[in-house]
Design a protein around this motif. Structure first.
Motif, PDB file in Angstrom:
ATOM      1  N   GLN A 178      82.492   4.498 -80.179  1.00  0.00           N
ATOM      2  CA  GLN A 178      82.354   4.031 -78.812  1.00  0.00           C
ATOM      3  C   GLN A 178      81.595   5.080 -78.008  1.00  0.00           C
ATOM      4  O   GLN A 178      81.516   6.248 -78.415  1.00  0.00           O
ATOM      5  CB  GLN A 178      83.714   3.769 -78.193  1.00  0.00           C
ATOM      6  CG  GLN A 178      84.629   4.978 -78.151  1.00  0.00           C
ATOM      7  CD  GLN A 178      86.028   4.613 -77.673  1.00  0.00           C
ATOM      8  OE1 GLN A 178      86.334   3.451 -77.419  1.00  0.00           O
ATOM      9  NE2 GLN A 178      86.875   5.624 -77.532  1.00  0.00           N
ATOM     10  N   PRO A 179      81.010   4.691 -76.876  1.00  0.00           N
ATOM     11  CA  PRO A 179      80.267   5.659 -76.061  1.00  0.00           C
ATOM     12  C   PRO A 179      81.115   6.884 -75.728  1.00  0.00           C
ATOM     13  O   PRO A 179      82.301   6.763 -75.398  1.00  0.00           O
ATOM     14  CB  PRO A 179      79.913   4.855 -74.807  1.00  0.00           C
ATOM     15  CG  PRO A 179      79.821   3.443 -75.295  1.00  0.00           C
ATOM     16  CD  PRO A 179      80.901   3.321 -76.329  1.00  0.00           C
ATOM     17  N   GLY A 180      80.504   8.047 -75.846  1.00  0.00           N
ATOM     18  CA  GLY A 180      81.202   9.303 -75.597  1.00  0.00           C
ATOM     19  C   GLY A 180      81.642  10.025 -76.845  1.00  0.00           C
ATOM     20  O   GLY A 180      81.909  11.229 -76.807  1.00  0.00           O
ATOM     21  N   ASP A 181      81.741   9.308 -77.974  1.00  0.00           N
ATOM     22  CA  ASP A 181      82.136   9.954 -79.223  1.00  0.00           C
ATOM     23  C   ASP A 181      81.091  10.986 -79.646  1.00  0.00           C
ATOM     24  O   ASP A 181      79.884  10.756 -79.514  1.00  0.00           O
ATOM     25  CB  ASP A 181      82.282   8.922 -80.353  1.00  0.00           C
ATOM     26  CG  ASP A 181      83.554   8.100 -80.248  1.00  0.00           C
ATOM     27  OD1 ASP A 181      84.458   8.501 -79.491  1.00  0.00           O
ATOM     28  OD2 ASP A 181      83.633   7.058 -80.927  1.00  0.00           O
ATOM     29  N   GLU A 182      81.560  12.109 -80.169  1.00  0.00           N
ATOM     30  CA  GLU A 182      80.665  13.115 -80.733  1.00  0.00           C
ATOM     31  C   GLU A 182      80.579  12.881 -82.238  1.00  0.00           C
ATOM     32  O   GLU A 182      81.609  12.831 -82.927  1.00  0.00           O
ATOM     33  CB  GLU A 182      81.184  14.519 -80.422  1.00  0.00           C
ATOM     34  CG  GLU A 182      81.173  14.831 -78.934  1.00  0.00           C
ATOM     35  CD  GLU A 182      81.670  16.227 -78.616  1.00  0.00           C
ATOM     36  OE1 GLU A 182      82.186  16.912 -79.534  1.00  0.00           O
ATOM     37  OE2 GLU A 182      81.540  16.636 -77.446  1.00  0.00           O
ATOM     38  N   VAL A 183      79.362  12.723 -82.739  1.00  0.00           N
ATOM     39  CA  VAL A 183      79.154  12.324 -84.132  1.00  0.00           C
ATOM     40  C   VAL A 183      78.134  13.237 -84.806  1.00  0.00           C
ATOM     41  O   VAL A 183      77.386  13.954 -84.148  1.00  0.00           O
ATOM     42  CB  VAL A 183      78.673  10.857 -84.235  1.00  0.00           C
ATOM     43  CG1 VAL A 183      79.727   9.904 -83.693  1.00  0.00           C
ATOM     44  CG2 VAL A 183      77.343  10.667 -83.484  1.00  0.00           C
TER      45      VAL A 183
END
Length: 323
Positions: A88-93
């Motif tokens: 989801q938006p905001g996740d660090e990947v």
């Protein structure tokens, strides 16, 4: 957005900082605001279009179809397609884009969710971006090709490079006794990775030590495969993962004949990026079983300089790009 793009094959001079269209998110896509990436030997091959097979695989015999290089990526999710379930938006990947169009040398890139995993909270973006390509090469070379086992004697050639530095740490995590090969100036840093023994190739002919190895992991193959066979135990395995293109093809063509005429095995790794192994790398990072060595960190506009640095073959670990 800004990106390092090219329209021709050639030296780092073909890479230019340009304004290009920001990617549009597909139903299955994840739009990443790129915070960091890193450079790899694979970027060199794509940049030059050599060997010729790279042009056949990725398209563009005369002009490259891949305009924006870079496959290691770490960043923050900006948006997701309606069919995406893992992020989801905001996740660090972080992840590996080599199977889905590359494009990490840019401020934004779109990738399928299967190419990504959540970034370890303990790793910076630069550290995470240094892991996917080189880490997966080391993992698959040791585990899948080398069938590494606890207690084995393992020689890692090219131990100070991106792949080799991960291989030293992983071999120790697998419980092997590790002998690392590097040059004089890099001995202390390679020893800090956990190597049990160090061979300085500038002072010693590593093929004449008399020590047999269960597994030889060659990340810097610039000698004939026949030089290494006497160094293997009767059931030993030689795995080539990087180095000279000529030596790679030599090993690839001779491997079936060698395997038929003796118990020893010669293998050439063809890396298969996948999410399961990305999760395994994340677990190793979180357990502090591996940690990337970062030689230098460049800005996005300095990607050509970063690639020139990599070409010198004197890099200690990885070259990162802060975007």
């Amino acid at each position: 957005m800004k990106a390092i793009a090219r329209s021709d094959y050639g030296s780092p001079d073909v890479l230019k900082l340009e304004e290009v269209d920001k990617p549009i998110v597909s139903n299955h896509g994840v739009l990443i605001n790129v915070h960091a990436t890193s450079v790899n030997a694979g970027d060199l091959h794509l940049m030059y279009g050599t060997p010729l097979i790279t042009r056949l695989i990725y398209g563009g015999l005369r002009k490259p179809k891949v305009k924006i290089l870079g496959f290691d990526v770490a960043g923050r999710v900006e948006a997701v397609g309606q069919d995406v379930t893992q992020f989801q938006p905001g996740d660090e990947v972080f992840g590996d884009l080599s199977e889905c169009g590359f494009g990490a040398f840019a401020e934004y890139v779109c990738a399928p969710e299967s190419a990504l995993v959540l970034k370890p909270k303990t790793s910076s973006f630069e550290e995470a971006a240094a892991v996917p390509g080189a880490g997966m090469t080391a993992l698959q070379g040791l585990r899948d090709c080398g069938h590494i086992q606890p207690g084995q004697k393992v020689l890692i050639n090219g131990a100070s490079g991106g792949v080799g530095s991960f291989a030293v740490q992983m071999a120790k995590a697998f419980g092997a006794e590790v002998t690392a090969v590097c040059r004089t100036q890099k001995i202390d840093k390679v020893r800090s990775l956990g190597a049990d023994h160090i061979l300085d190739y500038t002072q010693t002919d590593i093929t004449q030590t008399g020590q047999p190895y269960d597994l030889i992991f060659d990340a810097a193959a610039y000698r004939s495969v026949f030089d290494y066979l006497p160094m293997l135990t009767p059931d030993g395995i030689y795995v080539m993962v990087g180095g000279s293109i000529a030596r790679f093809f030599q090993a690839m063509f001779l491997a079936p004949w060698i395997s038929r005429t003796r118990r020893q095995k010669v293998k050439c790794l063809a890396v298969k990026p996948n999410q399961t192994d990305l999760i395994a790398l994340k677990d190793l990072l979180e357990a502090r079983a591996i940690a990337p060595l970062i030689d230098q960190c460049y800005s996005l506009s300095d990607v050509p300089a970063a690639i020139r640095h990599l070409e010198q073959r004197q890099v200690l670990g990885k070259v990162a790009i802060r975007v």
